[in-house]
Write a protein that holds these residues in place. Structure first.
Motif, PDB file in Angstrom:
ATOM      1  N   ARG A   2      21.545 -43.644 -26.775  1.00  0.00           N
ATOM      2  CA  ARG A   2      21.272 -42.561 -27.386  1.00  0.00           C
ATOM      3  C   ARG A   2      21.455 -42.856 -29.013  1.00  0.00           C
ATOM      4  O   ARG A   2      21.909 -43.826 -29.328  1.00  0.00           O
ATOM      5  CB  ARG A   2      22.427 -41.465 -27.189  1.00  0.00           C
ATOM      6  CG  ARG A   2      22.261 -41.000 -25.768  1.00  0.00           C
ATOM      7  CD  ARG A   2      21.413 -40.766 -25.097  1.00  0.00           C
ATOM      8  NE  ARG A   2      21.008 -39.303 -25.518  1.00  0.00           N
ATOM      9  CZ  ARG A   2      20.002 -38.515 -24.999  1.00  0.00           C
ATOM     10  NH1 ARG A   2      19.143 -38.959 -24.273  1.00  0.00           N
ATOM     11  NH2 ARG A   2      19.731 -37.266 -25.397  1.00  0.00           N
ATOM     12  N   PRO A   3      20.964 -41.875 -29.755  1.00  0.00           N
ATOM     13  CA  PRO A   3      21.083 -42.179 -31.296  1.00  0.00           C
ATOM     14  C   PRO A   3      22.662 -42.291 -31.635  1.00  0.00           C
ATOM     15  O   PRO A   3      23.414 -41.726 -31.002  1.00  0.00           O
ATOM     16  CB  PRO A   3      20.099 -41.234 -31.996  1.00  0.00           C
ATOM     17  CG  PRO A   3      20.285 -40.068 -30.970  1.00  0.00           C
ATOM     18  CD  PRO A   3      20.303 -40.570 -29.516  1.00  0.00           C
ATOM     19  N   ARG A   6      26.260 -37.682 -34.745  1.00  0.00           N
ATOM     20  CA  ARG A   6      25.931 -36.683 -35.752  1.00  0.00           C
ATOM     21  C   ARG A   6      27.096 -36.786 -36.732  1.00  0.00           C
ATOM     22  O   ARG A   6      28.205 -36.616 -36.389  1.00  0.00           O
ATOM     23  CB  ARG A   6      25.721 -35.182 -34.970  1.00  0.00           C
ATOM     24  CG  ARG A   6      25.050 -35.314 -33.840  1.00  0.00           C
ATOM     25  CD  ARG A   6      23.650 -35.394 -34.051  1.00  0.00           C
ATOM     26  NE  ARG A   6      22.843 -35.975 -32.739  1.00  0.00           N
ATOM     27  CZ  ARG A   6      21.631 -36.265 -32.803  1.00  0.00           C
ATOM     28  NH1 ARG A   6      20.738 -36.059 -33.744  1.00  0.00           N
ATOM     29  NH2 ARG A   6      21.079 -36.844 -31.780  1.00  0.00           N
ATOM     30  N   ASP A  83      26.820 -39.715 -22.618  1.00  0.00           N
ATOM     31  CA  ASP A  83      25.741 -38.698 -22.513  1.00  0.00           C
ATOM     32  C   ASP A  83      25.537 -38.485 -21.030  1.00  0.00           C
ATOM     33  O   ASP A  83      25.943 -38.966 -20.220  1.00  0.00           O
ATOM     34  CB  ASP A  83      24.600 -39.830 -23.109  1.00  0.00           C
ATOM     35  CG  ASP A  83      23.087 -39.197 -22.972  1.00  0.00           C
ATOM     36  OD1 ASP A  83      22.759 -38.645 -24.139  1.00  0.00           O
ATOM     37  OD2 ASP A  83      22.425 -39.496 -22.043  1.00  0.00           O
ATOM     38  N   ASN A  99      21.533 -33.103 -26.337  1.00  0.00           N
ATOM     39  CA  ASN A  99      21.144 -32.606 -27.358  1.00  0.00           C
ATOM     40  C   ASN A  99      20.373 -31.296 -27.210  1.00  0.00           C
ATOM     41  O   ASN A  99      19.386 -31.203 -26.835  1.00  0.00           O
ATOM     42  CB  ASN A  99      20.308 -33.801 -27.722  1.00  0.00           C
ATOM     43  CG  ASN A  99      19.897 -33.359 -29.303  1.00  0.00           C
ATOM     44  OD1 ASN A  99      20.176 -32.705 -29.958  1.00  0.00           O
ATOM     45  ND2 ASN A  99      18.944 -34.362 -29.899  1.00  0.00           N
ATOM     46  N   GLN A 102      17.791 -29.687 -30.682  1.00  0.00           N
ATOM     47  CA  GLN A 102      16.955 -30.347 -31.079  1.00  0.00           C
ATOM     48  C   GLN A 102      16.283 -31.646 -29.980  1.00  0.00           C
ATOM     49  O   GLN A 102      16.716 -31.523 -28.771  1.00  0.00           O
ATOM     50  CB  GLN A 102      17.307 -31.166 -32.233  1.00  0.00           C
ATOM     51  CG  GLN A 102      17.790 -30.649 -33.475  1.00  0.00           C
ATOM     52  CD  GLN A 102      18.193 -31.150 -34.546  1.00  0.00           C
ATOM     53  OE1 GLN A 102      18.536 -30.528 -35.715  1.00  0.00           O
ATOM     54  NE2 GLN A 102      18.270 -32.476 -34.968  1.00  0.00           N
ATOM     55  N   GLN A 104      15.319 -35.312 -28.632  1.00  0.00           N
ATOM     56  CA  GLN A 104      15.273 -36.786 -28.940  1.00  0.00           C
ATOM     57  C   GLN A 104      13.984 -37.261 -29.441  1.00  0.00           C
ATOM     58  O   GLN A 104      12.957 -37.150 -28.884  1.00  0.00           O
ATOM     59  CB  GLN A 104      15.873 -37.281 -27.565  1.00  0.00           C
ATOM     60  CG  GLN A 104      17.155 -36.913 -27.143  1.00  0.00           C
ATOM     61  CD  GLN A 104      18.395 -37.497 -28.099  1.00  0.00           C
ATOM     62  OE1 GLN A 104      19.019 -36.589 -28.518  1.00  0.00           O
ATOM     63  NE2 GLN A 104      18.381 -38.777 -28.458  1.00  0.00           N
ATOM     64  N   ASP A 106      12.374 -40.000 -28.450  1.00  0.00           N
ATOM     65  CA  ASP A 106      11.687 -40.814 -27.220  1.00  0.00           C
ATOM     66  C   ASP A 106      11.233 -39.385 -26.382  1.00  0.00           C
ATOM     67  O   ASP A 106      10.387 -39.969 -25.497  1.00  0.00           O
ATOM     68  CB  ASP A 106      12.331 -41.583 -26.588  1.00  0.00           C
ATOM     69  CG  ASP A 106      13.679 -41.302 -25.833  1.00  0.00           C
ATOM     70  OD1 ASP A 106      13.869 -39.898 -26.217  1.00  0.00           O
ATOM     71  OD2 ASP A 106      14.344 -41.652 -25.141  1.00  0.00           O
ATOM     72  N   TRP A 132      17.299 -38.033 -38.548  1.00  0.00           N
ATOM     73  CA  TRP A 132      17.447 -38.370 -37.142  1.00  0.00           C
ATOM     74  C   TRP A 132      16.059 -38.785 -36.490  1.00  0.00           C
ATOM     75  O   TRP A 132      15.943 -38.960 -35.115  1.00  0.00           O
ATOM     76  CB  TRP A 132      18.469 -37.630 -36.340  1.00  0.00           C
ATOM     77  CG  TRP A 132      19.747 -37.645 -36.881  1.00  0.00           C
ATOM     78  CD1 TRP A 132      20.410 -36.866 -37.542  1.00  0.00           C
ATOM     79  CD2 TRP A 132      20.794 -38.826 -36.878  1.00  0.00           C
ATOM     80  NE1 TRP A 132      21.681 -37.066 -38.085  1.00  0.00           N
ATOM     81  CE2 TRP A 132      21.771 -38.195 -37.475  1.00  0.00           C
ATOM     82  CE3 TRP A 132      20.708 -39.931 -36.180  1.00  0.00           C
ATOM     83  CZ2 TRP A 132      23.136 -39.165 -37.551  1.00  0.00           C
ATOM     84  CZ3 TRP A 132      21.986 -40.925 -36.104  1.00  0.00           C
ATOM     85  CH2 TRP A 132      23.086 -40.453 -36.763  1.00  0.00           C
ATOM     86  N   GLU A 134      14.405 -36.151 -35.376  1.00  0.00           N
ATOM     87  CA  GLU A 134      14.265 -35.255 -34.193  1.00  0.00           C
ATOM     88  C   GLU A 134      13.632 -33.882 -34.612  1.00  0.00           C
ATOM     89  O   GLU A 134      13.799 -33.283 -35.626  1.00  0.00           O
ATOM     90  CB  GLU A 134      15.962 -34.998 -33.861  1.00  0.00           C
ATOM     91  CG  GLU A 134      16.455 -36.100 -33.228  1.00  0.00           C
ATOM     92  CD  GLU A 134      17.900 -35.791 -32.943  1.00  0.00           C
ATOM     93  OE1 GLU A 134      18.283 -36.805 -32.150  1.00  0.00           O
ATOM     94  OE2 GLU A 134      18.218 -34.744 -32.986  1.00  0.00           O
ATOM     95  N   ASP A 170      24.760 -30.465 -28.672  1.00  0.00           N
ATOM     96  CA  ASP A 170      24.796 -31.158 -30.168  1.00  0.00           C
ATOM     97  C   ASP A 170      23.962 -30.196 -31.030  1.00  0.00           C
ATOM     98  O   ASP A 170      22.898 -29.742 -30.360  1.00  0.00           O
ATOM     99  CB  ASP A 170      24.604 -32.487 -30.116  1.00  0.00           C
ATOM    100  CG  ASP A 170      25.005 -33.127 -31.471  1.00  0.00           C
ATOM    101  OD1 ASP A 170      25.362 -32.545 -32.048  1.00  0.00           O
ATOM    102  OD2 ASP A 170      24.452 -34.478 -31.625  1.00  0.00           O
ATOM    103  N   ASN A 171      24.109 -30.414 -32.291  1.00  0.00           N
ATOM    104  CA  ASN A 171      22.988 -29.567 -33.240  1.00  0.00           C
ATOM    105  C   ASN A 171      23.204 -28.071 -33.171  1.00  0.00           C
ATOM    106  O   ASN A 171      22.135 -27.499 -33.644  1.00  0.00           O
ATOM    107  CB  ASN A 171      21.609 -30.083 -33.184  1.00  0.00           C
ATOM    108  CG  ASN A 171      21.404 -31.602 -33.284  1.00  0.00           C
ATOM    109  OD1 ASN A 171      21.878 -31.910 -34.501  1.00  0.00           O
ATOM    110  ND2 ASN A 171      20.884 -32.356 -32.501  1.00  0.00           N
TER     111      ASN A 171
END
Length: 290
Positions: A2-3, A6, A83, A99, A102, A104, A106, A132, A134, A170-171
């Motif tokens: 994963r990135p 955050r 994750d 996530n 937003q 990912q 990929d 990011w 995204e 997230d986000n």
């Protein structure tokens, strides 16, 4: 993988901006400065009981943040965040990262093929979180929120089937990167749908950052918080009050971690991680607790 984790913030006041700037400069010089606690620190709130079948994490439990890849937790760790594609750690309280607001990087091509109408657009151009890379999801209407809650809800159900006890969407504060096309009310309404889905799957749900929306935590249905760099931005007290100390704090700079531990180390679950939250054995890997 994963990135990286955050690290976005909307500071709560101009004073917070000035303080953060000064402390960042000190950190660059290797100077450790402890934040000064308020004369009357906030007391933990009396929050509503959990939904039926939901188990919240214990306050001040030793924590490990493993978004960059799963590994055997250090001794004494009782709570692990991983994750949604990873397996939960046996014998621990496991938080499932998704996530939710937003896309990912990929996965963008797939979203454009399968759900192009659910990507937020500004004059036809997909709105991107440029930090990011995204794409933002379009949660601006009831219909789109419902459609997206069905997709993310399937991920939440997968977390439950895998054996996680909680979910970390997230986000939550995606409206701050939406070119003003989304509002706080949009993010709150979508988060409420995710909370209902999580509780139906008997999962607790975390507020991930978004300190400026803490006053809506009970209304949304959040059970605890994962707060990145709340020590750096002087937000830990607000989280502690909102969630009766069920707060998992991640700091990425050693001076800030040390300062946060001085004030909150006996109350909240505070960890130091490398900025890419790499697995143990990686040369970047860093992990400490108070």
């Amino acid at each position: 993988m994963r990135p990286p984790a955050r690290r976005r913030r909307t500071l709560l006041s101009l004073a917070g901006v000035v303080t953060a700037t000064l402390l960042t400069a000190c950190a660059a010089e290797g100077i450790e400065i402890a934040p000064v606690p308020a004369p009357n620190p906030p007391q933990p709130a009396s929050i509503a009981p959990p939904a039926p079948g939901v188990v919240r994490p214990e306050p001040h439990a030793r924590f490990d943040y493993q978004l960059g890849g799963a590994y055997v937790p250090p001794p004494g760790v009782r709570v692990v965040s991983r994750d949604r594609t990873a397996r939960p750690e046996p014998g621990r309280y496991n938080i499932c990262y998704v996530n939710a607001f937003q896309v990912q990087p990929d996965a963008l091509d797939r979203w454009q093929r399968e759900h192009p109408d659910l990507l937020l657009r500004d004059g036809g151009t997909i709105v991107m979180d440029t930090e990011w890379n995204e794409a933002l999801l379009d949660i601006s209407t009831d219909a789109k929120r419902t459609a997206l809650a069905a997709i993310v809800g399937d991920w939440i159900d997968e977390c439950a089937r895998s054996g996680f006890q909680a979910v970390e969407p997230d986000n939550f504060e995606s409206y701050t990167r939406s070119h003003r096309l989304l509002t706080p009310a949009d993010d709150i309404a979508f988060a409420r749908l995710l909370a209902v889905r999580a509780h139906a799957a008997h999962l607790a749900i975390a507020q991930k950052n978004g300190a400026e929306l803490l006053d809506r935590s009970t209304d949304i249905g959040f059970d605890f918080a994962v707060a990145e760099e709340c020590g750096r931005y002087d937000e830990c007290g607000a989280y502690a009050s909102a969630y009766a100390n069920r707060v998992f704090v991640v700091e990425y700079a050693k001076p800030r971690f040390t300062a946060t531990c001085r004030v909150w180390g006996e109350t909240l679950s505070v960890v130091l991680r490398d900025r890419n939250v790499t697995p143990a054995g990686n040369r970047e890997y860093r992990y400490e607790t108070c």
